[in-house]
Write a protein that holds these residues in place. Structure first.
Motif, PDB file in Angstrom:
ATOM      1  N   LEU A 165       0.844  -1.192   0.000  1.00 27.51           N
ATOM      2  CA  LEU A 165       0.000   0.000   0.000  1.00 27.51           C
ATOM      3  C   LEU A 165       0.878   1.241   0.000  1.00 27.51           C
ATOM      4  N   PRO A 166       0.396   2.321  -0.612  1.00 25.60           N
ATOM      5  CA  PRO A 166       1.148   3.574  -0.558  1.00 25.60           C
ATOM      6  C   PRO A 166       1.360   4.024   0.893  1.00 25.60           C
ATOM      7  N   GLU A 167       2.439   4.733   1.129  1.00 20.92           N
ATOM      8  CA  GLU A 167       2.829   5.170   2.474  1.00 20.92           C
ATOM      9  C   GLU A 167       1.757   6.003   3.159  1.00 20.92           C
ATOM     10  N   LEU A 197      -9.705   1.413   4.086  1.00 25.19           N
ATOM     11  CA  LEU A 197      -9.208   0.331   3.240  1.00 25.19           C
ATOM     12  C   LEU A 197     -10.351  -0.311   2.452  1.00 25.19           C
ATOM     13  N   ARG A 198     -11.521  -0.425   3.074  1.00 28.01           N
ATOM     14  CA  ARG A 198     -12.666  -1.046   2.397  1.00 28.01           C
ATOM     15  C   ARG A 198     -13.162  -0.212   1.224  1.00 28.01           C
ATOM     16  N   PRO A 224     -10.664   2.325  -7.206  1.00 23.21           N
ATOM     17  CA  PRO A 224      -9.260   1.965  -7.406  1.00 23.21           C
ATOM     18  C   PRO A 224      -8.382   2.443  -6.246  1.00 23.21           C
ATOM     19  N   LYS A 225      -7.335   1.671  -5.974  1.00 26.20           N
ATOM     20  CA  LYS A 225      -6.412   2.002  -4.891  1.00 26.20           C
ATOM     21  C   LYS A 225      -5.838   3.403  -5.048  1.00 26.20           C
ATOM     22  N   ASP A 226      -5.487   3.795  -6.260  1.00 25.61           N
ATOM     23  CA  ASP A 226      -4.903   5.118  -6.496  1.00 25.61           C
ATOM     24  C   ASP A 226      -5.868   6.233  -6.122  1.00 25.61           C
ATOM     25  N   MET A 227      -7.151   6.045  -6.385  1.00 21.96           N
ATOM     26  CA  MET A 227      -8.150   7.063  -6.056  1.00 21.96           C
ATOM     27  C   MET A 227      -8.292   7.211  -4.542  1.00 21.96           C
TER      28      MET A 227
END
Length: 144
Positions: free
Chosen positions: A50-52, A77-78, A84-87
């Motif tokens: 995961l990003p920092e 996290l949910r 998307p993870k980036d968003m």
């Protein structure tokens, strides 16, 4: 691939090794949300890249709210179950920058950035600029 009635509802990478545990961390978040103290020990989450900003947000949430902060972090996290993870990472970064440390802030920021053209079933709204004369309907003796 896991099917039920001919409908695919899960897909995992195939593992050719023996004794190797392959999982998708997103599949475990709903369970971990009910047992937030398992967040650090859950095998399915180990090695999740995961990003920092997520770790920074977690630290801030837990410092401010204790165990409730851990639950809010799991809710953040949910969001990756639907976005998307980036968003979600960008929304978390913006929330931290604004000092709006909480799940609601991250969710609202992410939703504000959502491209609604991907959701054609949502109703469109038209917002027009109001004029002072529009308020006269609120005062019956003026409107007459």
């Amino acid at each position: 691939m896991i099917l039920c009635g001919g409908i695919e509802f899960a897909r995992h990478e195939r593992c050719y090794g023996t004794g190797v545990f392959v999982s998708d961390p997103l599949h475990y978040l709903a369970l971990i949300e009910t047992k937030p103290n398992a967040l650090d020990r859950a095998a399915a989450l180990q090695g999740w890249d995961l990003p920092e900003v997520f770790q920074h947000l977690r630290h801030l949430l837990e410092a401010r709210m204790g165990n409730r902060g851990k639950r809010e972090f799991i809710q953040v996290l949910r969001l990756m179950e639907a976005m998307p993870k980036d968003m979600v990472a960008a929304a978390a970064t913006e929330a931290v920058r604004l000092g709006a440390i909480g799940f609601d802030a991250v969710k609202l920021i992410a939703l504000a950035r959502l491209d609604l053209s991907a959701y054609p079933h949502l109703p469109r709204t038209a917002v027009r600029t109001t004029a002072a004369a529009d308020d006269t309907v609120l005062v019956p003796e003026v409107a007459a």
